[in-house]
Design an enzyme around this catalytic site. Structure first.
Site, PDB file in Angstrom:
ATOM      1  N   GLY A  29      99.017  77.293  53.486  1.00 23.47           N
ATOM      2  CA  GLY A  29      98.804  76.858  52.106  1.00 23.47           C
ATOM      3  C   GLY A  29      98.076  75.538  52.032  1.00 23.47           C
ATOM      4  O   GLY A  29      97.555  75.051  53.037  1.00 23.47           O
ATOM      5  N   ASN A  30      98.001  74.978  50.838  1.00 25.20           N
ATOM      6  CA  ASN A  30      97.351  73.679  50.670  1.00 25.20           C
ATOM      7  C   ASN A  30      98.098  72.882  49.603  1.00 25.20           C
ATOM      8  O   ASN A  30      99.035  73.373  48.993  1.00 25.20           O
ATOM      9  CB  ASN A  30      95.867  73.863  50.321  1.00 25.20           C
ATOM     10  CG  ASN A  30      95.678  74.599  49.026  1.00 25.20           C
ATOM     11  OD1 ASN A  30      95.992  74.101  47.952  1.00 25.20           O
ATOM     12  ND2 ASN A  30      95.187  75.835  49.111  1.00 25.20           N
ATOM     13  N   ARG A  31      97.681  71.646  49.397  1.00 22.61           N
ATOM     14  CA  ARG A  31      98.421  70.715  48.552  1.00 22.61           C
ATOM     15  C   ARG A  31      98.037  70.737  47.076  1.00 22.61           C
ATOM     16  O   ARG A  31      98.431  69.858  46.323  1.00 22.61           O
ATOM     17  CB  ARG A  31      98.242  69.287  49.081  1.00 22.61           C
ATOM     18  CG  ARG A  31      98.784  69.092  50.472  1.00 22.61           C
ATOM     19  CD  ARG A  31      98.703  67.629  50.887  1.00 22.61           C
ATOM     20  NE  ARG A  31      99.038  67.469  52.288  1.00 22.61           N
ATOM     21  CZ  ARG A  31     100.284  67.468  52.747  1.00 22.61           C
ATOM     22  NH1 ARG A  31     101.303  67.583  51.912  1.00 22.61           N
ATOM     23  NH2 ARG A  31     100.511  67.331  54.036  1.00 22.61           N
TER      24      ARG A  31
END
Ligand code: C5P
Length: 223
Positions: A29-31
């Site tokens: 995932g990412n932020r």
């Protein structure tokens, strides 16, 4: 903005960050929080648009008056955006789409075993949804907008990306050092094909959203 300059327009906005499954319990995932995309949705509703918000893994209240389509992976986001883009006036890709996904989704949870090293994770490319929407003739929406988070060479990288992706507008911001992702404020430069480079000073994500809609509305009326 009090002028309903997007009245009668259908805008499609993607927001949040995709999650690419590795096994039933883990993902890549990412932020991205989705805050910039939600700010775009709220301001577009306020300016009179019909809004479809494709939301990837966000934990934010639904913007009043927008149709929200929840998605998880990049390929789900692609399906939802491409479908919603049919007949739309504007597509804004504010979501952080994973460039890569695990090549194989393992069906059961990957286990650790004493004395056994883990397998490396093979990755494959995800489709570039922005480039795809921008290239879709003759059903290409009149205005296609991308976002680009860059850590260095922000402007040069942004200009190259605007050309490469085939979109009309690219909102470039600098990330890293706690900037942009997950925060309430943003600073950016709006790059435009055949148009000005508009710096937007550090401020609320809503203010940046309104500057984006200003540029979009201008292009819609001169198109
Ligand atoms: O190439 P880069 O990821 O920096 O481009 C960012 C822009 O492209 C964003 O608008 C993002 O939503 C979009 N994007 C996309 N599909 C991908 C990767 C990025 O639509 N696979």
């Amino acid at each position: 903005a009090l002028t309903p300059d997007l009245a009668g327009r259908h805008v499609v906005i993607s927001a949040g960050g995709t999650r690419e499954p590795l096994d039933p319990v883990r993902y890549l995932g990412n932020r991205s929080s989705g805050k910039q995309g939600y700010a775009l949705a709220r301001t577009a509703v306020a300016r009179g648009a019909r809004v479809t918000l494709v939301a990837a893994n966000t934990a934010l209240p639904d913007p009043a008056g927008a149709e929200v389509v929840p998605v998880g992976t990049a390929r789900e986001l692609q399906d939802a955006v491409v479908k919603a883009a049919i007949g739309a006036d504007v597509v804004v890709m504010a979501a952080a789409v994973a460039d890569f996904r695990p090549a194989h989704e393992v069906r059961s949870k990957i286990k650790k075993r004493d004395g056994v090293e883990p397998e490396p994770v093979a990755l494959v490319r995800n489709p570039d949804i922005l480039a795809q929407v921008a290239a879709r003739h003759p059903a290409r929406p009149p205005v296609v907008v991308g976002f680009a988070a860059e850590t260095d060479d922000v402007l040069a990288g942004g200009r190259a990306k605007l050309a490469r992706k085939g979109c009309d507008l690219l909102v470039v911001n600098q990330v890293g050092d706690g900037r942009a992702f997950g925060t309430e404020e943003n600073e950016a430069v709006i790059l435009e094909v055949g148009g000005p480079e508009t710096p937007v000073p550090y401020g609320p994500k809503e203010a940046l959203a309104d500057r984006v809609w200003d540029a979009v509305a201008r292009r819609l009326t001169t198109a």
